[in-house]
Design an enzyme around this catalytic site. Structure first.
Site, mmCIF file in Angstrom:
data_model
loop_
_atom_site.group_PDB
_atom_site.id
_atom_site.type_symbol
_atom_site.label_atom_id
_atom_site.label_comp_id
_atom_site.label_asym_id
_atom_site.label_seq_id
_atom_site.Cartn_x
_atom_site.Cartn_y
_atom_site.Cartn_z
ATOM 1 N N GLY A 51 -67.402 -28.532 -42.948
ATOM 2 C CA GLY A 51 -67.470 -26.955 -43.489
ATOM 3 C C GLY A 51 -66.015 -26.319 -43.253
ATOM 4 C CB THR A 52 -63.360 -24.798 -44.873
ATOM 5 O OG1 THR A 52 -64.051 -24.711 -46.303
ATOM 6 C CG2 THR A 52 -62.993 -26.502 -44.925
#
Length: 280
Positions: A51-52
């Site tokens: 995830g960013t």
């Protein structure tokens, strides 16, 4: 978890008086079910989706958290519509960055932890208590983080005592730090934080906070390939959660879409920023 004995009754461990921590109970009786207890073989590596970018900021009487929807695996887009912001109980939310699978599993365990505490104690855990409990869970994942499977969330919630929204950040060792006004984590956090510094103002209404959060994610996506901005073609919008005295709730897609459309219109011919410097 195997819970029934040969007689069909729950084992004695389930009937003893203990702490209000579900995580401690599982760690004692079924430690293999705790995410941090499952390590990789020595020298092994794994390429898992990550995830960013998550942004969070306070507004008048509450706190907002928003996340982009992209998950990456190396230079590939692993998922375009991943959810990264979760309600952990009625008055708090958490956003995940890092190894996606471990982060989601940790969040689910944290949700059960808070629900278990509420049932045992008959009251909600304090906001600082929730933040510290999450810190201990992240600290337990340090061995996995040393193997490259790190989980670095950001936590936010409504503090009933002070009547404000509060933000807590973490490092991979479980260090817990209170942030003021706004914060961002993930690969695009540097760019998102720069946008937040320019756009944020104390005491803003919630609708302006939504606009600023989406703009910050837009700026992060503009410079960070791992961050997914609003996807106009697929109509995939950032996940946006608000937490205040009314509880935690998510802004529906038909509430985020007009904000994105307004940003697109304002930035047409000027993709690097909004026109005039004011909210529309």
């Amino acid at each position: 978890m195997s819970s029934l004995s040969d007689s069909g009754r729950l084992p004695a461990a389930y009937l003893r008086t203990g702490s209000a921590s579900f995580t401690e109970f599982v760690a004692e009786h079924e430690p293999s079910l705790i995410p941090s207890r499952r390590g990789l073989p020595p020298g092994a590596t794994i390429d898992a989706p990550h995830g960013t970018t998550i942004v969070t900021l306070t507004y008048d009487g509450g706190v907002l958290m928003a996340g982009d929807r992209r998950a990456t695996m190396g230079n590939l887009i692993a998922n375009r519509d991943m959810e990264k912001v979760f309600a952990t109980d009625e008055f708090s939310v958490v956003g995940i960055a890092g190894t996606a699978g471990l982060a989601i599993e940790l969040v689910r365990l944290f949700q059960v932890e808070l629900e278990h505490y509420e049932k045992i104690e008959g009251t909600l855990m304090s906001l600082e208590g929730k933040a510290n409990r999450l810190a201990s869970m992240i600290r337990g994942n340090l061995a996995m983080a040393m193997q490259g499977l790190s989980v670095v969330p950001v936590f936010a919630g409504f503090d009933h005592q002070d009547g404000i929204g509060r933000i807590f950040s973490y490092d991979v060792t479980g260090g817990c730090y209170e942030e003021h006004d706004h914060h961002s984590v993930g690969s695009g956090s540097l760019f998102a934080r720069g946008a937040l510094k320019k756009l944020y103002s104390p005491g803003m209404p919630s609708d302006e906070a939504v606009r600023i959060a989406v703009e910050a994610l837009w700026d992060a996506a503009d410079d960070d390939s791992a961050t997914g901005g609003p996807d106009v073609g697929r109509r995939i919008w950032p996940t946006v959660a608000l937490v205040d005295a009314d509880g935690a709730r998510f802004v529906p897609d038909d509430g985020v879409a007009p904000v994105v459309d307004a940003i697109v219109a304002d930035r047409r011919g000027n993709p690097g920023g909004r026109r005039g410097g004011g909210a529309s």
